[in-house]
Design a protein around this motif. Sequence first.
Motif, mmCIF file in Angstrom:
data_model
loop_
_atom_site.group_PDB
_atom_site.id
_atom_site.type_symbol
_atom_site.label_atom_id
_atom_site.label_comp_id
_atom_site.label_asym_id
_atom_site.label_seq_id
_atom_site.Cartn_x
_atom_site.Cartn_y
_atom_site.Cartn_z
ATOM 1 N N VAL A 122 0.852 -0.852 0.088
ATOM 2 C CA VAL A 122 0.145 -0.018 0.062
ATOM 3 C C VAL A 122 0.394 1.262 0.640
ATOM 4 C CG1 VAL A 122 -1.756 1.376 1.085
ATOM 5 C CG2 VAL A 122 -1.675 -1.447 1.538
ATOM 6 N N LYS A 123 0.193 2.023 -0.763
ATOM 7 C CA LYS A 123 1.077 3.239 -0.982
ATOM 8 C C LYS A 123 0.517 4.172 -0.480
ATOM 9 C CE LYS A 123 4.911 2.215 -4.441
ATOM 10 N NZ LYS A 123 3.980 0.239 -4.597
ATOM 11 N N VAL A 124 0.766 5.629 0.037
ATOM 12 C CA VAL A 124 0.067 6.670 0.392
ATOM 13 C C VAL A 124 0.258 8.054 -0.056
ATOM 14 C CG1 VAL A 124 -1.421 7.450 2.355
ATOM 15 C CG2 VAL A 124 -0.896 5.089 2.422
ATOM 16 N N SER A 125 0.084 8.536 -0.398
ATOM 17 C CA SER A 125 0.212 10.323 -0.421
ATOM 18 C C SER A 125 -1.134 11.278 -0.479
ATOM 19 C CB SER A 125 1.051 10.435 -1.905
ATOM 20 O OG SER A 125 -0.205 9.980 -2.949
ATOM 21 N N ALA A 126 -0.680 12.589 -0.467
ATOM 22 C CA ALA A 126 -1.904 13.483 0.214
ATOM 23 C C ALA A 126 -1.403 14.385 -0.410
ATOM 24 C CB ALA A 126 -2.065 13.474 1.442
ATOM 25 N N LYS A 127 -2.423 15.352 -0.715
ATOM 26 C CA LYS A 127 -2.114 16.915 -1.531
ATOM 27 C C LYS A 127 -2.284 17.301 -0.102
ATOM 28 C CE LYS A 127 -5.250 15.958 -5.049
ATOM 29 N NZ LYS A 127 -7.073 16.646 -5.709
ATOM 30 N N ARG A 128 -1.508 18.453 -0.666
ATOM 31 C CA ARG A 128 -1.146 19.367 1.519
ATOM 32 C C ARG A 128 -2.639 19.962 0.983
ATOM 33 N NH1 ARG A 128 0.953 23.898 -2.555
ATOM 34 N NH2 ARG A 128 -0.855 24.377 -2.986
#
Length: 199
Positions: free
Chosen positions: A45-51
């Motif tokens: 699982v890879k998690v990224s996020a917007k500012r």
Amino acid sequence: MKKFALLALLLTISAVAGRAQESRQDVSVSGSVVLLPFKSSSTGVKVSAKRGLGALISYRFMLTPRGAVEANYSYTQNALHYVAPSYDYQVNNRLQEVSAAYVYNFNFRKWNPFVEAGTGALFWGNIRNLATTTLDVKSQTTIVGLYGGGIAYEISPSFDIRLQYRGIVSKVPNFGYEPLTTNRYYNINNPTLGVAYHF
């Protein structure tokens, strides 16, 4: 004896008046940026996020000339993006923080650097709209550690401008949906800039 009693009374009144004029509390309102780093887990699982942009409200009470306790509330909206071999989901998120910290101040004329450490909770509330691409998620709470530091510049006896960096250590949320679990921790970067009123 009457002169001594009068002197004692005058000293007591002046001490109380001086303490009443001493500014021991402040309230600050700041704009904040929440930067959640990219995380990859052993489960794929890879998690990224917007500012995320939001606001922080803080209340401080001075215990000593240098030490204070602080209570915080913040609100931010952003979106988290979860990618795995079998799915690609986005969760639009309403992030709220409630925390308390001990603050230690250093005073240099109008410049007042400070450091802080504490604990609290993050409330990850999913927003069910077109940006959220799975309906299996629900709101979640994580217990967090808080640390940071900053500097306040006194623009008047009642107001100062406060710039600070806040680091928030939290488990990566899965929004109550097992396939999103990473078993990893974030160091969330949270710079803020605002104004404090002393009273």
